[in-house]
Design a protein around this motif. Structure first.
Motif, PDB file in Angstrom:
ATOM      1  N   ARG A   1      36.525  23.194  24.408  1.00 17.86           N
ATOM      2  CA  ARG A   1      37.822  23.506  25.023  1.00 17.86           C
ATOM      3  C   ARG A   1      38.499  22.206  25.457  1.00 17.86           C
ATOM      4  O   ARG A   1      37.837  21.220  25.749  1.00 17.86           O
ATOM      5  N   ARG A   2      39.823  22.248  25.493  1.00 12.96           N
ATOM      6  CA  ARG A   2      40.628  21.110  25.962  1.00 12.96           C
ATOM      7  C   ARG A   2      40.288  19.835  25.182  1.00 12.96           C
ATOM      8  O   ARG A   2      39.908  18.812  25.759  1.00 12.96           O
ATOM      9  N   VAL A   3      40.415  19.934  23.866  1.00 10.20           N
ATOM     10  CA  VAL A   3      40.138  18.776  23.012  1.00 10.20           C
ATOM     11  C   VAL A   3      41.396  18.418  22.215  1.00 10.20           C
ATOM     12  O   VAL A   3      42.328  19.200  22.101  1.00 10.20           O
ATOM     13  N   THR A   4      41.367  17.214  21.662  1.00 13.55           N
ATOM     14  CA  THR A   4      42.430  16.770  20.763  1.00 13.55           C
ATOM     15  C   THR A   4      41.930  16.889  19.334  1.00 13.55           C
ATOM     16  O   THR A   4      40.896  16.326  18.980  1.00 13.55           O
ATOM     17  N   PHE A   5      42.658  17.632  18.539  1.00 15.99           N
ATOM     18  CA  PHE A   5      42.303  17.830  17.128  1.00 15.99           C
ATOM     19  C   PHE A   5      43.524  17.494  16.297  1.00 15.99           C
ATOM     20  O   PHE A   5      44.558  18.139  16.420  1.00 15.99           O
ATOM     21  N   GLU A   6      43.411  16.462  15.447  1.00 16.48           N
ATOM     22  CA  GLU A   6      44.559  16.004  14.672  1.00 16.48           C
ATOM     23  C   GLU A   6      44.824  16.836  13.424  1.00 16.48           C
ATOM     24  O   GLU A   6      45.850  16.669  12.772  1.00 16.48           O
ATOM     25  N   GLY A   7      43.907  17.711  13.089  1.00 15.68           N
ATOM     26  CA  GLY A   7      44.144  18.656  12.013  1.00 15.68           C
ATOM     27  C   GLY A   7      43.728  18.154  10.649  1.00 15.68           C
ATOM     28  O   GLY A   7      43.197  17.058  10.475  1.00 15.68           O
ATOM     29  N   TYR A   8      43.987  19.012   9.658  1.00 13.17           N
ATOM     30  CA  TYR A   8      43.715  18.711   8.261  1.00 13.17           C
ATOM     31  C   TYR A   8      45.047  18.528   7.536  1.00 13.17           C
ATOM     32  O   TYR A   8      46.033  19.186   7.852  1.00 13.17           O
ATOM     33  N   TYR A   9      45.054  17.654   6.561  1.00 13.57           N
ATOM     34  CA  TYR A   9      46.289  17.396   5.834  1.00 13.57           C
ATOM     35  C   TYR A   9      46.640  18.573   4.918  1.00 13.57           C
ATOM     36  O   TYR A   9      45.810  19.023   4.128  1.00 13.57           O
ATOM     37  N   ARG A  10      47.857  19.072   5.069  1.00 15.71           N
ATOM     38  CA  ARG A  10      48.397  20.141   4.223  1.00 15.71           C
ATOM     39  C   ARG A  10      47.459  21.344   4.137  1.00 15.71           C
ATOM     40  O   ARG A  10      47.235  21.899   3.079  1.00 15.71           O
ATOM     41  N   ASN A  11      46.914  21.759   5.279  1.00 16.81           N
ATOM     42  CA  ASN A  11      46.004  22.900   5.264  1.00 16.81           C
ATOM     43  C   ASN A  11      46.140  23.670   6.578  1.00 16.81           C
ATOM     44  O   ASN A  11      45.232  23.685   7.408  1.00 16.81           O
ATOM     45  N   PRO A  12      47.286  24.328   6.782  1.00 15.68           N
ATOM     46  CA  PRO A  12      47.494  25.040   8.046  1.00 15.68           C
ATOM     47  C   PRO A  12      46.505  26.172   8.264  1.00 15.68           C
ATOM     48  O   PRO A  12      46.165  26.482   9.407  1.00 15.68           O
ATOM     49  N   ALA A  13      46.020  26.785   7.188  1.00 15.91           N
ATOM     50  CA  ALA A  13      45.043  27.863   7.351  1.00 15.91           C
ATOM     51  C   ALA A  13      43.754  27.320   7.954  1.00 15.91           C
ATOM     52  O   ALA A  13      43.147  27.949   8.834  1.00 15.91           O
ATOM     53  N   ALA A  14      43.315  26.149   7.475  1.00 17.30           N
ATOM     54  CA  ALA A  14      42.107  25.543   8.022  1.00 17.30           C
ATOM     55  C   ALA A  14      42.328  25.098   9.466  1.00 17.30           C
ATOM     56  O   ALA A  14      41.424  25.213  10.308  1.00 17.30           O
ATOM     57  N   ASP A  15      43.530  24.592   9.768  1.00 20.38           N
ATOM     58  CA  ASP A  15      43.848  24.234  11.156  1.00 20.38           C
ATOM     59  C   ASP A  15      43.713  25.453  12.064  1.00 20.38           C
ATOM     60  O   ASP A  15      43.140  25.370  13.156  1.00 20.38           O
ATOM     61  N   ALA A  16      44.262  26.558  11.619  1.00 22.50           N
ATOM     62  CA  ALA A  16      44.235  27.782  12.428  1.00 22.50           C
ATOM     63  C   ALA A  16      42.814  28.310  12.587  1.00 22.50           C
ATOM     64  O   ALA A  16      42.470  28.888  13.628  1.00 22.50           O
TER      65      ALA A  16
ATOM     66  N   LEU B   1      40.061  11.741   5.552  1.00 17.82           N
ATOM     67  CA  LEU B   1      38.642  11.729   5.207  1.00 17.82           C
ATOM     68  C   LEU B   1      38.222  13.138   4.814  1.00 17.82           C
ATOM     69  O   LEU B   1      38.327  14.073   5.618  1.00 17.82           O
ATOM     70  N   PHE B   2      37.740  13.292   3.600  1.00 16.35           N
ATOM     71  CA  PHE B   2      37.474  14.626   3.078  1.00 16.35           C
ATOM     72  C   PHE B   2      36.227  15.272   3.665  1.00 16.35           C
ATOM     73  O   PHE B   2      35.212  14.631   3.892  1.00 16.35           O
ATOM     74  N   THR B   3      36.352  16.564   3.892  1.00  9.14           N
ATOM     75  CA  THR B   3      35.221  17.435   4.146  1.00  9.14           C
ATOM     76  C   THR B   3      35.439  18.652   3.252  1.00  9.14           C
ATOM     77  O   THR B   3      36.331  18.646   2.404  1.00  9.14           O
ATOM     78  N   SER B   4      34.643  19.710   3.394  1.00  6.37           N
ATOM     79  CA  SER B   4      34.817  20.913   2.582  1.00  6.37           C
ATOM     80  C   SER B   4      34.756  22.147   3.456  1.00  6.37           C
ATOM     81  O   SER B   4      34.051  22.170   4.461  1.00  6.37           O
TER      82      SER B   4
ATOM     83  N   GLY C   1      35.884  26.437  -0.556  1.00 10.62           N
ATOM     84  CA  GLY C   1      35.780  25.460  -1.626  1.00 10.62           C
ATOM     85  C   GLY C   1      36.991  24.558  -1.726  1.00 10.62           C
ATOM     86  O   GLY C   1      36.957  23.566  -2.442  1.00 10.62           O
ATOM     87  N   ALA C   2      38.088  24.890  -1.019  1.00  5.49           N
ATOM     88  CA  ALA C   2      39.261  24.015  -1.038  1.00  5.49           C
ATOM     89  C   ALA C   2      38.970  22.777  -0.218  1.00  5.49           C
ATOM     90  O   ALA C   2      38.454  22.865   0.890  1.00  5.49           O
ATOM     91  N   PRO C   3      39.296  21.585  -0.723  1.00 11.00           N
ATOM     92  CA  PRO C   3      39.018  20.369   0.039  1.00 11.00           C
ATOM     93  C   PRO C   3      39.868  20.298   1.293  1.00 11.00           C
ATOM     94  O   PRO C   3      41.024  20.712   1.308  1.00 11.00           O
ATOM     95  N   LYS C   4      39.267  19.782   2.358  1.00  7.89           N
ATOM     96  CA  LYS C   4      39.988  19.591   3.617  1.00  7.89           C
ATOM     97  C   LYS C   4      39.965  18.107   3.937  1.00  7.89           C
ATOM     98  O   LYS C   4      38.903  17.490   3.993  1.00  7.89           O
ATOM     99  N   ALA C   5      41.120  17.540   4.130  1.00  4.42           N
ATOM    100  CA  ALA C   5      41.237  16.123   4.443  1.00  4.42           C
ATOM    101  C   ALA C   5      41.505  15.976   5.934  1.00  4.42           C
ATOM    102  O   ALA C   5      42.578  16.314   6.418  1.00  4.42           O
ATOM    103  N   VAL C   6      40.518  15.483   6.659  1.00  2.00           N
ATOM    104  CA  VAL C   6      40.628  15.304   8.094  1.00  2.00           C
ATOM    105  C   VAL C   6      41.565  14.144   8.397  1.00  2.00           C
ATOM    106  O   VAL C   6      41.447  13.067   7.816  1.00  2.00           O
ATOM    107  N   VAL C   7      42.480  14.357   9.313  1.00  2.00           N
ATOM    108  CA  VAL C   7      43.415  13.304   9.722  1.00  2.00           C
ATOM    109  C   VAL C   7      42.800  12.501  10.859  1.00  2.00           C
ATOM    110  O   VAL C   7      42.345  13.061  11.861  1.00  2.00           O
ATOM    111  N   CYS C   8      42.795  11.186  10.707  1.00  2.00           N
ATOM    112  CA  CYS C   8      42.407  10.282  11.795  1.00  2.00           C
ATOM    113  C   CYS C   8      43.560   9.321  12.022  1.00  2.00           C
ATOM    114  O   CYS C   8      43.939   8.568  11.116  1.00  2.00           O
TER     115      CYS C   8
END
Length: 557
Positions: free
Chosen positions: A376-391, A174-177, A181-188
């Motif tokens: 704190r102490r949450v589960t975050f599934e990350g963004y698809y192919r965007n390690p910089a945004a994950d970090a 699911l896209f966010t921004s 400006g690079a699209p971030k696709a949230v993983v669910c």
């Protein structure tokens, strides 16, 4: 932990109403059967060894729901393609998420014309094409765990093997921004959506409920706050192709809607429709959503005779805040279940002190109280192919939301804006950089900056500062915007400030701080009073009207 596939399969023998759409009615058993057909088709069309991603570019129609179900059963992934994006930005979204197949219709397929999406024409499926039903039939739908077979049109295909999906398997992108400006696709994942589906009782959704899905299905709000929970409860889902304020109450009465989810200014648009004495004569019981003003919430509940549940959250699912009966009117509320949510200084990581208020409710210590909302102490599934945004989001085990807020002495949270260059207009998230790139193409532009200013009711409006070679020509600017194929439908500036020289930092980067602080006050400012691309000077009277509207809704501009 269960999967959403299993949640859906619980409905396989359910003869109750599952979907209502215009003149159509589908039982839940029908929904599962149609989902299985698309699962089989997905396994035949997707190539093994590549991400099993299916882009969906549709309005809210039954096929969208069937494909979400098909992805759940086949272990593939639905990419919600945002149709308000255009041109190169739209193509980038599709390529970035490695879509192998695009499901669309004739109207939306036109948006793809001439774009390099990386998807072969033969893998762009039009659900309104006469041959689409034959294509589904050729797939020879199988049970969830039955192996796919080579048949008919697919004799040369190498199908994706059928296997039981696992809770950690991704199901939705699911896209966010982001501010760059690079699209971030949230993983669910399958497990997260299944857990959300089981929360239906907390929102009053039962097998006898009818939920109203008018928010777009490419957005997390519609899938998570409506479709998933309706699936879990066996409630009927009434689909609306696109949200219509004037169509809201007729639909509620027509379908017997008991639950409605919303985002952003949806309530405001509905409240702007002509009031009738019998507005409260309807079956609506609960409305759940985000970003409505305190006044709109009260007016909506009173006018339509329902209960409102307002929350703060995002598609990432890491932070949730819920209004409680004792929440102050302008507060976001409290974290449910004792979740560890706080407000911290992004520079130091230390928690910010509680907010202090003056006699008129004004924030007295904003400089020290406002920080970034964290968990704190949450589960975050990350963004698809965007390690910089994950970090950027998850640092040392702490989730940083990117949203600004503050907390009062009683622990209630308040929203203070969105960090970076992100904007949220009418419930749509996007970044400033793509808009800036488009505005910079207008020949008179020497330099431009795009940034959010508060909407008088909720969310943001787009403001642009332009340094020009010559005078501002409003008609020419509007004509330029109208001709931009890649300008998103929410991206056209509502306010335009003309500056003699753009403020710059010591390193010659645009300094947006002074522009944000000035907002639309003072100087040469133009605006669009309505939806039309027509700009006129922002007069003192217009400024006063905006300030009065904001004050009426508890917002400070």
């Amino acid at each position: 932990m269960e999967t959403f596939a299993r949640v859906l399969l619980d409905r396989a023998g359910d003869g109750g109403t599952g979907l209502l759409f215009e003149e159509e009615r589908h039982t839940w058993a029908d929904v599962v059967r149609e989902s299985r057909r698309r699962a089989a088709l997905a396994r035949h069309l997707l190539t093994a060894g590549r991400p099993p991603h299916i882009g969906v570019l549709l309005d809210n129609v039954p096929d969208y729901v069937f494909w979400i179900g098909g992805a759940a059963l086949s272990g593939s992934v639905i990419v919600g393609i945002n149709p308000t994006r255009r041109g190169r930005e739209l193509a980038h979204d599709i390529r970035h998420t490695d879509c192998q197949v695009i499901v669309t219709d004739t109207a939306h397929a036109a948006l793809l014309d001439g774009l390099d999406t990386g998807v072969p024409p033969g893998r762009v499926l039009r659900v309104d094409d006469p041959g689409h039903a034959d294509l589904l039939a050729s797939a020879k739908h199988a049970d969830l765990l039955a192996p796919a077979r080579h048949t008919g049109l697919f004799a040369s295909a190498e199908p994706v093997p059928a296997a039981e999906p696992q809770p950690r398997d991704p199901l939705l992108l699911l896209f966010t921004s982001g501010s760059t400006g690079a699209p971030k696709a949230v993983v669910c994942g399958q497990g997260r959506l299944a857990a959300i589906a089981r929360q239906a009782p907390a929102f009053g959704i039962t097998a006898g409920s009818v939920t109203y899905a008018a928010m777009p299905l490419f957005h997390g709000n519609a899938v998570m706050a409506n479709l998933a929970m309706a699936t879990g409860a066996g409630a009927a889902v009434a689909l609306r192709r696109r949200f219509s304020a004037s169509g809201f109450l007729p639909d509620v009465r027509r379908y017997g809607v008991t639950y409605f989810n919303y985002v952003g200014r949806a309530l405001a648009y509905i409240l702007a429709t002509p009031r009738r004495d019998d507005d409260a004569d309807n079956p609506l019981e609960v409305a759940f959503g985000t970003e409505a003003s305190a006044r709109d919430m009260a007016d909506f509940a009173g006018r339509f005779g329902c209960r409102l549940i307002e929350s703060y959250g995002s598609s990432e699912g890491a932070i949730s805040l819920r209004k409680t009966p004792d929440s102050p009117p302008d507060a976001l509320g409290l974290p449910p279940g004792g979740a560890d949510v706080a407000v911290a200084d992004p520079a130091t990581g230390e928690e910010c002190p509680p907010a202090r208020f003056g006699p008129d409710g004004e924030l007295l210590n904003g400089d020290e109280a406002i920080g970034e909302i964290i968990a704190r102490r949450v589960t975050f599934e990350g963004y698809y192919r965007n390690p910089a945004a994950d970090a950027e989001r998850l640092r040392d085990g702490v989730y940083w939301s990117g949203d600004l807020g503050y907390r009062d002495a009683d622990g209630f949270f308040y929203f203070a804006g969105r960090g970076g260059d992100r904007l949220r207009v009418d419930g749509e998230n996007f970044a400033a950089a793509p808009v800036e790139r488009i505005l910079s193409r207008w020949p008179p532009v020497v330099m431009c900056a795009v940034y959010p200013v508060p909407d008088p009711r909720t969310g943001d409006q787009v403001m642009a500062a332009l340094e020009l070679d010559g005078l501002f020509a409003p008609e020419a600017f509007a004509e330029f915007l109208a001709g931009r194929a890649d300008l998103g439908t929410k991206w056209a500036p509502r306010f335009v400030r003309i500056v003699p020289a753009m403020p710059l930092t010591a390193t010659n980067k645009v300094d947006k701080g002074p522009l944000r602080r000035a907002g639309w006050r003072g100087g040469e400012v133009w605006w669009r009073p309505g939806r039309e691309l027509r700009y006129e000077p922002l007069t003192d009277d217009a400024r006063r009207c905006l300030e009065e509207e904001a004050a009426a809704h508890g917002r400070r501009l």
